[in-house]
Design a protein around this motif. Structure first.
Motif, PDB file in Angstrom:
ATOM      1  N   UNK A 214      11.996  22.109  12.869  1.00 16.17           N
ATOM      2  CA  UNK A 214      12.518  22.020  11.507  1.00 16.17           C
ATOM      3  C   UNK A 214      13.940  21.483  11.502  1.00 16.17           C
ATOM      4  N   UNK A 215      14.671  21.702  12.600  1.00 17.37           N
ATOM      5  CA  UNK A 215      16.033  21.176  12.669  1.00 17.37           C
ATOM      6  C   UNK A 215      16.046  19.649  12.779  1.00 17.37           C
ATOM      7  N   UNK A 216      14.928  19.042  13.178  1.00 19.90           N
ATOM      8  CA  UNK A 216      14.848  17.588  13.328  1.00 19.90           C
ATOM      9  C   UNK A 216      13.979  16.902  12.277  1.00 19.90           C
ATOM     10  N   UNK A 217      12.984  17.587  11.763  1.00 22.50           N
ATOM     11  CA  UNK A 217      12.102  17.000  10.744  1.00 22.50           C
ATOM     12  C   UNK A 217      12.561  17.504   9.380  1.00 22.50           C
ATOM     13  N   UNK A 218      13.057  16.589   8.554  1.00 24.50           N
ATOM     14  CA  UNK A 218      13.633  17.003   7.269  1.00 24.50           C
ATOM     15  C   UNK A 218      12.729  16.682   6.081  1.00 24.50           C
ATOM     16  N   UNK A 219      11.507  16.240   6.368  1.00 22.72           N
ATOM     17  CA  UNK A 219      10.584  15.971   5.277  1.00 22.72           C
ATOM     18  C   UNK A 219       9.384  15.182   5.748  1.00 22.72           C
ATOM     19  N   UNK A 220       8.665  14.631   4.764  1.00 21.29           N
ATOM     20  CA  UNK A 220       7.403  13.946   5.067  1.00 21.29           C
ATOM     21  C   UNK A 220       7.244  12.692   4.220  1.00 21.29           C
ATOM     22  N   UNK A 221       6.663  11.683   4.852  1.00 19.53           N
ATOM     23  CA  UNK A 221       6.332  10.417   4.215  1.00 19.53           C
ATOM     24  C   UNK A 221       4.834  10.447   3.955  1.00 19.53           C
ATOM     25  N   UNK A 222       4.465  10.651   2.705  1.00 12.88           N
ATOM     26  CA  UNK A 222       3.062  10.772   2.312  1.00 12.88           C
ATOM     27  C   UNK A 222       2.548   9.368   2.028  1.00 12.88           C
ATOM     28  N   UNK A 223       1.837   8.799   3.004  1.00 11.11           N
ATOM     29  CA  UNK A 223       1.426   7.406   2.925  1.00 11.11           C
ATOM     30  C   UNK A 223       0.024   7.274   2.349  1.00 11.11           C
ATOM     31  N   UNK A 224      -0.298   6.026   1.990  1.00 13.35           N
ATOM     32  CA  UNK A 224      -1.597   5.702   1.400  1.00 13.35           C
ATOM     33  C   UNK A 224      -1.869   6.614   0.215  1.00 13.35           C
ATOM     34  N   UNK A 225      -0.880   6.707  -0.643  1.00 16.52           N
ATOM     35  CA  UNK A 225      -0.954   7.562  -1.826  1.00 16.52           C
ATOM     36  C   UNK A 225      -1.640   6.807  -2.956  1.00 16.52           C
ATOM     37  N   UNK A 226      -2.500   7.505  -3.672  1.00 18.43           N
ATOM     38  CA  UNK A 226      -3.145   6.916  -4.845  1.00 18.43           C
ATOM     39  C   UNK A 226      -2.093   6.659  -5.920  1.00 18.43           C
ATOM     40  N   UNK A 227      -2.479   5.931  -6.960  1.00 20.30           N
ATOM     41  CA  UNK A 227      -1.529   5.665  -8.038  1.00 20.30           C
ATOM     42  C   UNK A 227      -2.102   5.946  -9.429  1.00 20.30           C
ATOM     43  N   UNK A 228      -3.347   6.412  -9.499  1.00 18.16           N
ATOM     44  CA  UNK A 228      -4.005   6.693 -10.782  1.00 18.16           C
ATOM     45  C   UNK A 228      -4.070   8.201 -11.025  1.00 18.16           C
ATOM     46  N   UNK A 229      -4.126   8.591 -12.288  1.00 12.45           N
ATOM     47  CA  UNK A 229      -4.083  10.008 -12.661  1.00 12.45           C
ATOM     48  C   UNK A 229      -5.257  10.812 -12.114  1.00 12.45           C
ATOM     49  N   UNK A 230      -6.385  10.181 -11.835  1.00 13.96           N
ATOM     50  CA  UNK A 230      -7.561  10.904 -11.349  1.00 13.96           C
ATOM     51  C   UNK A 230      -7.302  11.620 -10.030  1.00 13.96           C
ATOM     52  N   UNK A 231      -6.364  11.140  -9.223  1.00 12.85           N
ATOM     53  CA  UNK A 231      -6.086  11.735  -7.904  1.00 12.85           C
ATOM     54  C   UNK A 231      -4.808  12.589  -7.901  1.00 12.85           C
ATOM     55  N   UNK A 232      -4.182  12.740  -9.039  1.00 10.43           N
ATOM     56  CA  UNK A 232      -2.895  13.424  -9.110  1.00 10.43           C
ATOM     57  C   UNK A 232      -2.953  14.853  -8.564  1.00 10.43           C
TER      58      UNK A 232
ATOM     59  N   UNK B 175       3.145   3.651  -9.613  1.00 11.17           N
ATOM     60  CA  UNK B 175       2.029   4.519  -9.974  1.00 11.17           C
ATOM     61  C   UNK B 175       2.118   4.976 -11.428  1.00 11.17           C
ATOM     62  N   UNK B 176       1.089   5.683 -11.848  1.00 13.27           N
ATOM     63  CA  UNK B 176       1.104   6.355 -13.144  1.00 13.27           C
ATOM     64  C   UNK B 176       2.299   7.322 -13.132  1.00 13.27           C
ATOM     65  N   UNK B 177       2.997   7.462 -14.244  1.00 14.35           N
ATOM     66  CA  UNK B 177       4.275   8.167 -14.318  1.00 14.35           C
ATOM     67  C   UNK B 177       4.281   9.599 -13.823  1.00 14.35           C
ATOM     68  N   UNK B 178       3.176  10.331 -13.924  1.00 16.78           N
ATOM     69  CA  UNK B 178       3.162  11.721 -13.476  1.00 16.78           C
ATOM     70  C   UNK B 178       3.320  11.871 -11.971  1.00 16.78           C
ATOM     71  N   UNK B 179       3.158  10.782 -11.230  1.00 15.37           N
ATOM     72  CA  UNK B 179       3.369  10.860  -9.785  1.00 15.37           C
ATOM     73  C   UNK B 179       4.824  11.166  -9.449  1.00 15.37           C
ATOM     74  N   UNK B 180       5.726  10.922 -10.373  1.00  9.49           N
ATOM     75  CA  UNK B 180       7.136  11.259 -10.153  1.00  9.49           C
ATOM     76  C   UNK B 180       7.324  12.763  -9.973  1.00  9.49           C
ATOM     77  N   UNK B 181       6.356  13.554 -10.374  1.00 10.58           N
ATOM     78  CA  UNK B 181       6.453  15.012 -10.260  1.00 10.58           C
ATOM     79  C   UNK B 181       5.869  15.539  -8.950  1.00 10.58           C
TER      80      UNK B 181
END
Length: 195
Positions: A102-120, A147-153
């Motif tokens: 945890x001292x070295x990994x400060x987060x995650x890159x969530x790749x191949x993310x959908x962009x439509x509300x159906x997968x939110x 993406x669809x705007x709700x992905x900002x959340x």
């Protein structure tokens, strides 16, 4: 009063093996030499964390973070279409933290993310899981497009463009994606190559 200006931040897809004298050493040297520039490297040992600790990666990540860089783990989601389960994704997240700390990994890159509300909902679960582990872990989502705007959340930052510099010159979120203007610049990231 002067405006509150945030320093430049660089997101580097560090998808190369950390042999001595490699680009990982250059990343660490740059982070040390330019402390005013925030450099975040996306770590990807084996299309994810792999099945065991890789000593070369452990050493490179540690040197990079000690020099002032930030490392985040690469996690593929296959567009939330059922080819990657929540269990598999959580296993990858947990392994990064267990293998590299945890001292070295400060987060995650969530790749191949959908962009439509159906997968939110699929991404809401991932975001909630990561923040449940530690609210300070950064989540960068990569639909690679607007993406669809709700992905900002469901991400702290979204990659809203991924492509060549020539295409980036024409990038414009208007008129269909005006939601991006409701957030600060740190809500978006761009991965521009062939510049």
């Amino acid at each position: 009063a002067p405006a509150n200006v945030r320093p430049l931040q660089l997101l580097v897809p560090a998808y190369f093996y950390p042999l001595p004298g490699s680009a990982w050493d250059q990343l660490a040297a740059t982070a040390k030499a330019m402390p005013s520039v925030s450099i975040t490297a996306i770590v990807n040992p084996s299309n994810g964390p792999g099945k065991k600790v890789d000593a070369q990666y452990a050493s490179a990540i540690n040197a990079f973070t000690q020099a002032g860089g930030k490392a985040i783990g690469y996690v593929s989601t296959r567009y939330g279409n059922g080819r990657r389960s929540q269990t598999d994704i959580r296993t990858h997240i947990d392994r990064y933290l267990a293998f590299y700390g945890r001292e070295n990994i400060s987060g995650f890159f969530i790749d191949e993310m959908a962009d439509k509300s159906a997968r939110l909902g699929f991404y809401q679960e991932i975001y909630a899981y990561i923040k449940g582990l530690d609210n300070k872990l950064q989540v960068i989502g990569n639909p690679g497009t607007l993406p669809q705007g709700d992905y900002a959340k469901v991400a702290d930052t979204l990659v809203t463009f991924e492509g060549q510099a020539s295409a980036y010159a024409r990038f414009n979120p208007q008129p269909g994606y005006g939601w991006v203007y409701q957030y600060g610049a740190d809500k978006q990231a761009m991965l521009v190559h062939d510049a």
